[in-house]
Design an enzyme around this catalytic site. Sequence first.
Site, PDB file in Angstrom:
ATOM      1  N   GLN A 155      -1.298   1.855  -2.524  1.00 18.11           N
ATOM      2  CA  GLN A 155      -2.206   2.960  -2.194  1.00 18.11           C
ATOM      3  C   GLN A 155      -3.458   2.874  -3.060  1.00 18.11           C
ATOM      4  OE1 GLN A 155      -1.669   5.269   0.340  1.00 18.11           O
ATOM      5  NE2 GLN A 155      -3.749   5.946  -0.113  1.00 18.11           N
ATOM      6  N   LYS A 199       2.330   9.201   5.345  1.00 13.61           N
ATOM      7  CA  LYS A 199       2.826   7.903   5.826  1.00 13.61           C
ATOM      8  C   LYS A 199       4.358   7.910   5.852  1.00 13.61           C
ATOM      9  CE  LYS A 199      -1.204   5.444   4.088  1.00 13.61           C
ATOM     10  NZ  LYS A 199      -1.814   4.651   3.014  1.00 13.61           N
ATOM     11  N   ASP A 220      -1.384  -3.813   5.231  1.00 14.68           N
ATOM     12  CA  ASP A 220      -2.712  -3.181   5.192  1.00 14.68           C
ATOM     13  C   ASP A 220      -3.797  -4.167   5.634  1.00 14.68           C
ATOM     14  OD1 ASP A 220      -2.659  -0.493   4.619  1.00 14.68           O
ATOM     15  OD2 ASP A 220      -2.630  -0.751   2.431  1.00 14.68           O
TER      16      ASP A 220
END
Length: 282
Positions: free
Chosen positions: A94, A50, A117
């Site tokens: 994460q 990422k 997200d």
Amino acid sequence: MTAQIIDGRLIAAQIRDSLKQQISALPRAPKLAIILAGNDYSSLIYVRNKQKAAAQIGLETQLFHLEETTSESDLLQLIDQCNADSQINGIIVQLPLPEHLNTHRIINRILPQKDVDGFHPYNTGMLQNNEKPYFIAATPLGIMTLVKSVCPILSGKNVVIIGASLIVGRPLATLMLNQECTVTITHIHTQNIKELTRKADILVAACGVAELVKRDWLKPGAILIDVGINRQNDKICGDIDFDDVLSTASAITPVPGGVGPMTIAMLLKNTLDAYFLQNKPL
Ligand code: NAD
């Protein structure tokens, strides 16, 4: 018939190019905060990917790498700091988190306007209501783009999804329903799964079982989206047996090079959207 290969790498590269252009015209780089607790091997690789993809298009990332033993209150405090920091446009945590941490409590602490997200209940709830959330989860968003590249009109299609997770199966089912598809979600307890998958015009496999889906699971001409990332004999493979289904499907995403690159491209897009959201002219 040989299935058309849906080139996720190419489509993702086109999206990244467009993002790069838009970012180069901004007065400052949008910034994504990445919170990682612990040293889970796959998570370290995903985070590195990422960061690399963000840097390539001029998007800034700040990694907060916490100890495996970090406390929930310390993590919540860090999220509060990122929420309050006007230089940070998007925040991701994460997953999976170490077991002693409550994932829902932590995700729910992120401001919905910075939840790139798309996991915050405000964003998932708005999606469920067929209203406009701030952000939609990157993997299902990427899948929608891939499907539409070969099937622009989705209304009335039978969609079967294998896997009911919060990050893939459920939001994808909602997105498909919002496009007027008839959606079936299957999971580990589904009985006679093949009877359901054989009715699918569009079949999405997101269960994490290597090469589970074979030719006899399919309606001839089905569009196949393979989300799975499985390691088998030092090789990465999907949840669909690619070689076996190639002569039965009309289109298929490869693994690697299908859904994976799209997930990252959509996260970057969400971060740029977060920048625009927070820098709207009054
Ligand atoms: P998860 O473990 O959270 O959920 C798996 C789902 O599949 C569950 O609903 C479970 O009931 C169902 N399932 C498991 N075995 C099954 C079986 N034999 N038959 C039917 N259903 C079954 O997984 P997840 O986080 O949604 O990830 C699924 C897969 O997708 C994994 O391989 C993961 O690595 C991959 N993934 C890829 C991307 C990407 O960007 N390409 C993103 C997210 C997840």
